[in-house]
Write an enzyme that holds these catalytic residues in place. Structure first.
Site, mmCIF file in Angstrom:
data_model
loop_
_atom_site.group_PDB
_atom_site.id
_atom_site.type_symbol
_atom_site.label_atom_id
_atom_site.label_comp_id
_atom_site.label_asym_id
_atom_site.label_seq_id
_atom_site.Cartn_x
_atom_site.Cartn_y
_atom_site.Cartn_z
ATOM 1 N N VAL A 157 -30.187 -28.846 -9.023
ATOM 2 C CA VAL A 157 -31.642 -28.721 -8.916
ATOM 3 C C VAL A 157 -32.000 -27.251 -9.060
ATOM 4 C CG1 VAL A 157 -33.644 -28.979 -7.416
ATOM 5 C CG2 VAL A 157 -31.924 -30.782 -7.486
ATOM 6 N N ALA B 202 -31.605 -22.310 -6.616
ATOM 7 C CA ALA B 202 -31.046 -23.550 -7.179
ATOM 8 C C ALA B 202 -29.982 -24.069 -6.225
ATOM 9 C CB ALA B 202 -30.426 -23.277 -8.546
ATOM 10 N N LYS B 203 -29.520 -25.253 -6.432
ATOM 11 C CA LYS B 203 -28.397 -25.802 -5.668
ATOM 12 C C LYS B 203 -27.798 -26.951 -6.453
ATOM 13 C CE LYS B 203 -26.584 -25.039 -1.512
ATOM 14 N NZ LYS B 203 -26.521 -23.720 -0.854
ATOM 15 N N GLY B 204 -26.517 -27.207 -6.213
ATOM 16 C CA GLY B 204 -25.875 -28.327 -6.891
ATOM 17 C C GLY B 204 -24.910 -29.024 -5.969
ATOM 18 N N ASP C 165 -20.111 -23.334 -1.979
ATOM 19 C CA ASP C 165 -20.843 -23.866 -0.833
ATOM 20 C C ASP C 165 -19.854 -24.783 -0.113
ATOM 21 O OD1 ASP C 165 -23.778 -23.968 0.207
ATOM 22 O OD2 ASP C 165 -23.151 -26.053 0.283
#
Ligand code: NAD
Length: 412
Positions: free
Chosen positions: A56, A101-103, A142
């Site tokens: 995202v 952002a992050k995934g 992460d």
């Protein structure tokens, strides 16, 4: 409460204070892009396994988007979306030139072999390599991912686009990673604890601290604070908490986890209490550095610390946050308290783009500078407007992102 709702609630409090119109709130809360891909691999047994991968990209008005990649069975779009927005506010509050952002991929890395993890990572990169990179969106480690995974990401991405280690951060130091990245989040928590304490007119030598979580963040924070003369009376991990009212020997605790595969289980030089009891100890400073949601309406009335630094993401439920604010507890919010990690990730990216390596001393100095500036701005806003440090941090971040969007031409 879903993570996205909590972030939205903190956003709304700050947006009310800023008197932001509804259409601007909608714009700022809406992700730029949400990617959901199929990640299918052949397992070591020769079976077919299919997972879902997400990326995202929340906002890029202030620069390329930045955020971690999480491997965990509970990963879903809602969580990734919430964490992506959190990254936008985090990069904005420390004023580094990034968006958020992050995934994530819905896998349990502990149930998979290294070879399977590598295949999953490479397949995920195959699916999304055209939407991330040094100038668009830069992933990082992460929960469940590490430097090795970042090295696979770089290698796979470079097969499509050529040499460019700035496409991902948190890489091994010998693969263009930054010195000081591993300690950065915990060290940042320590730097900020010193700043906050000084602003509150208190001295480290007279300050007791309890830290929940003794992993990467908690252990480096403990080391920094012990060296700065704080008295660390309790630490913990999944095995429970370890308490000595006279102060723990932090160097000994650090040696213990090195000798015991990262775990405190069996540590005998302190009283064994529960993680819940640690949170409720009569200490000056409480640092939740493990998981989210540990301070809720259920236990908030029993929290005795007058200073809390949110080293973990989202350790305080919004209703508990209200109650702490009402009691005058100083809470340094996660978007600032744990921003040391993304700040040193930014330094890694800068070094990669310039093909020039910084010394550890330089990394530490620059980290101190960035976090200290951010802290002073948040502190001043909180004092000037009589608002919590959390609302001040969100206001500062939202204003920066809003202004960058305005300058770029909102509907352009
Ligand atoms: P980690 O996996 O290295 O350590 C987590 C620690 O918490 C371990 O000691 C573990 O035993 C303990 N723990 C896990 N579940 C627990 C529970 N239910 N009760 C008590 N302790 C528990 O993780 P980390 O990198 O130190 O991250 C800790 C927190 O900080 C997470 O919320 C993470 O999202 C956040 N964070 C980390 C970074 C970073 O750079 N590592 C950056 C920003 C935010």
């Amino acid at each position: 409460m879903q993570a996205f709702e909590a972030t939205k609630m903190y956003f709304s409090r700050a947006a009310d204070q800023l008197q932001l119109p509804e259409e601007i709130r909608t714009l700022l809360l809406t992700s730029r892009r949400e990617v959901r891909v199929q990640v299918s691999i052949e397992t070591d047994q020769g079976d077919l396994a299919t997972y879902i991968g997400y990326r995202v990209q929340h906002d890029n008005a202030r620069g390329p988007m930045k955020g971690g990649l999480r491997f965990h069975p509970d990963v879903d779009l809602d969580e990734v979306r919430s964490l992506a927005a959190l990254m936008t506010w985090k990069t904005a509050v420390v004023n580094i030139p990034y968006g958020g952002a992050k995934g994530g991929i819905n896998i349990d890395p502990h149930q998979l072999s290294t070879k399977e993890l590598e295949r999953i990572t490479r397949k995920f990169v195959d699916q999304i390599h055209d939407v991330f990179g040094p100038r668009t969106d830069i992933p990082a480690p992460d929960m469940g991912t590490n430097a090795e995974v970042m090295a696979w990401i770089r290698n796979q991405w470079e097969k499509y686009h050529g040499f460019n280690p700035a496409c991902v951060t948190g890489k091994p130091v010998e693969h263009y990673g930054a010195k000081g990245r591993e300690e950065a989040t915990g060290r940042g928590v320590g730097i900020l604890a010193c700043k906050l304490l000084s602003r509150l007119g208190r001295r480290p030598g007279e300050t007791t601290v309890a830290i929940q979580g003794f992993g990467n963040v908690g252990s480096h924070a403990a080391k920094f604070l012990a060296e700065a003369d704080f008295t660390i009376v309790a630490i913990s991990d999944v095995s429970g908490a370890y308490y000595d009212p006279a102060g723990l020997d932090v160097a000994r605790c650090l040696h213990y986890i090195i000798d015991h595969n990262g775990a405190l289980d069996g540590f005998a030089d302190a009283d064994h209490i529960s993680n819940e009891e640690l949170l409720e100890l009569d200490v000056d400073v409480l640092i939740p550095a493990a998981i989210g949601g540990v301070i809720s309406s259920e236990n908030v009335d029993r929290i005795q610390a007058s200073i809390i630094l949110e080293a973990a993401n989202g350790p305080i439920h919004p209703t508990a946050d209200r109650s702490l604010e009402g009691r005058g507890v100083a809470v340094l919010p996660d978007i600032l308290a744990n921003a040391g990690g993304v700040t040193v990730s930014y330094f890694e990216w800068v070094q990669n783009l310039q093909h020039y390596e910084w010394s550890l001393d330089r990394v530490r100095q620059e980290l101190d500078r960035v976090l200290s500036n951010a802290f002073e701005q948040v502190w001043r806003m909180s004092q000037d407007q009589g608002i919590s440090l959390r609302t001040a941090a969100y206001m500062l971040a939202i204003e920066r992102v809003h202004r960058a969007n305005l300058l770029a031409g909102l509907a352009g």
